[in-house]
Design an enzyme around this catalytic site. Sequence first.
Site, mmCIF file in Angstrom:
data_model
loop_
_atom_site.group_PDB
_atom_site.id
_atom_site.type_symbol
_atom_site.label_atom_id
_atom_site.label_comp_id
_atom_site.label_asym_id
_atom_site.label_seq_id
_atom_site.Cartn_x
_atom_site.Cartn_y
_atom_site.Cartn_z
ATOM 1 N N HIS A 1 36.150 39.795 34.285
ATOM 2 C CA HIS A 1 36.720 40.671 35.746
ATOM 3 C C HIS A 1 35.898 41.425 36.576
ATOM 4 O O HIS A 1 36.135 42.101 37.606
ATOM 5 C CB HIS A 1 38.184 41.050 35.159
ATOM 6 C CG HIS A 1 39.456 40.526 34.798
ATOM 7 N ND1 HIS A 1 40.376 39.739 35.650
ATOM 8 C CD2 HIS A 1 39.629 40.695 34.011
ATOM 9 C CE1 HIS A 1 41.296 39.170 35.171
ATOM 10 N NE2 HIS A 1 41.146 39.015 33.712
ATOM 11 N N LYS B 1 38.136 33.225 38.714
ATOM 12 C CA LYS B 1 38.310 34.754 39.652
ATOM 13 C C LYS B 1 37.573 35.337 41.162
ATOM 14 O O LYS B 1 37.932 34.360 41.443
ATOM 15 C CB LYS B 1 38.224 36.254 38.477
ATOM 16 C CG LYS B 1 39.753 35.226 37.448
ATOM 17 C CD LYS B 1 39.296 35.493 36.105
ATOM 18 C CE LYS B 1 40.268 35.409 34.938
ATOM 19 N NZ LYS B 1 40.421 35.340 33.730
ATOM 20 N N SER C 1 41.837 42.706 31.644
ATOM 21 C CA SER C 1 42.480 42.770 31.927
ATOM 22 C C SER C 1 43.789 42.678 32.685
ATOM 23 O O SER C 1 43.786 42.641 33.804
ATOM 24 C CB SER C 1 42.177 40.609 31.636
ATOM 25 O OG SER C 1 42.940 40.495 30.855
HETATM 26 C C1 LIG Z 1 41.138 34.950 32.721
HETATM 27 C C2 LIG Z 1 40.478 35.191 31.753
HETATM 28 C C3 LIG Z 1 39.768 34.318 30.007
HETATM 29 C C4 LIG Z 1 40.058 32.742 30.526
HETATM 30 O O1 LIG Z 1 39.794 32.393 31.839
HETATM 31 P P1 LIG Z 1 39.983 30.727 32.167
HETATM 32 O O2 LIG Z 1 38.874 30.097 32.677
HETATM 33 O O3 LIG Z 1 40.880 31.247 33.052
HETATM 34 O O4 LIG Z 1 40.835 29.803 30.646
HETATM 35 C C5 LIG Z 1 39.506 34.587 29.366
HETATM 36 N N1 LIG Z 1 39.109 35.826 29.457
HETATM 37 C C6 LIG Z 1 39.585 36.578 29.917
HETATM 38 C C7 LIG Z 1 39.013 38.367 29.696
HETATM 39 C C8 LIG Z 1 40.255 36.780 31.269
HETATM 40 O O5 LIG Z 1 40.190 37.414 32.495
#
Ligand SMILES: *Cc1c(COP(=O)(O)O)cnc(C)c1O
Length: 386
Positions: free
Chosen positions: A207, A239, A179
């Site tokens: 991602h 995302k 990330s």
């Molecule tokens: C954003 C993210 C999460 C958390 O997800 P949310 O739904 O925002 O709580 C978990 N793992 C990774 C790699 C992320 O980028």
Amino acid sequence: MLSAFSELAGNLESIAQQGLYRSRRIIESPQGIHLNLDGRQVLNFCSNDYLGLANHPNIINAFKSAVDRYGVGSGSAHLVCGHTTAHHALEEELADFTGRDRALLFSTGYMANIGTIPALLGRTDTVLEDRLNHASLLDGGLSSGAKFIRYAHADAADLDAKLTKAQGNKLIVTDGVFSMDGDFAPINALAVLAKNHGAWLMVDDAHGLGVLGKHGGGLLQYNGLKQDDVQILMGTLGKALGTFGAFVAGSETLIESLIQKVRTYTYTTALPPALAEATRASLKLVSTEHWRRDRLEQVIRRFRVGAQQLGLQLMSSTSAIQPLMIGDSHKAVAISNALLDNGILVSAIRPPTVPRNSARLRITFSTMHEDAHVEHLLSVLADTLK
Ligand SMILES: *Cc1c(COP(=O)(O)O)cnc(C)c1O
């Protein structure tokens, strides 16, 4: 006598002195490549809305008509009376989308990760995690009570050596696309290691989902890895899919076990059903509108070529996450502020989100960025970094 928590104010001061103080910016508009901030419009290069879906009319309409049908609140947890036809249909579609037997919805990705790992492991087992894994994966591993081993970033040889010594049930856990660095896990090598050592592999594809793979199925689809190769796939909906929530996908046995055991599933209210309907609309767009992925790839390539011409120090990422390493936290914040003065929003990512002395500008791209936006970013970066 000192009152309780008297150290808090001093802590805040020390956080500020290290350049690590965090504060929110208040956004006055929908998500998109343009945001309104403090009464003016800025160009957004820090969102995870990679495909430009967070404010898409089809998704908005699906959400609105679902509110007419279901109302807003889900009323309870999934296991009580909060699991609607909307949630159930979305789970079936997510299973289909990822090529897995079943999928299970979670309220957030953070909750999916901190709940799933402890449900599978006990004290006599071992969890092996990439050093740069997302905080939620590290927290899940630590709270499982299993022996917790970190291996060097994306280093299959180091993992191999550590697996050889591991006891009990072994679970390998990795981000798919990292990330904060944007690079990919060496996922084929990890799947082979898991097989050789009789371990399970869990991939958090927050991602990659929507962005990678022929139909947006993510890093595993991109690499042709099936449920046999990667037993636990976790994905987020907030995302590239542009909505909110998360899921875990895998075998019937895995999902039924999670329903029985995961505390962050059992003891929390289900997502609003309208969010599930909105996500179903998003899945349709993601799996059919290939142009969104193609265009995103063009935008990324354009940035990388331009940045190289300017002599900017790129990292080895081909994803929509293109960090520029700065190192010092104060400096990263100063550059981020200077960019904002020029109407460009890029966030400075600092420890403890990233390792010490590796503060960076985390630049992210969207399908909706035009060539002119990328050129503008490059020219402002060139001036600012001089
Ligand atoms: C954003 C993210 C999460 C958390 O997800 P949310 O739904 O925002 O709580 C978990 N793992 C990774 C790699 C992320 O980028």
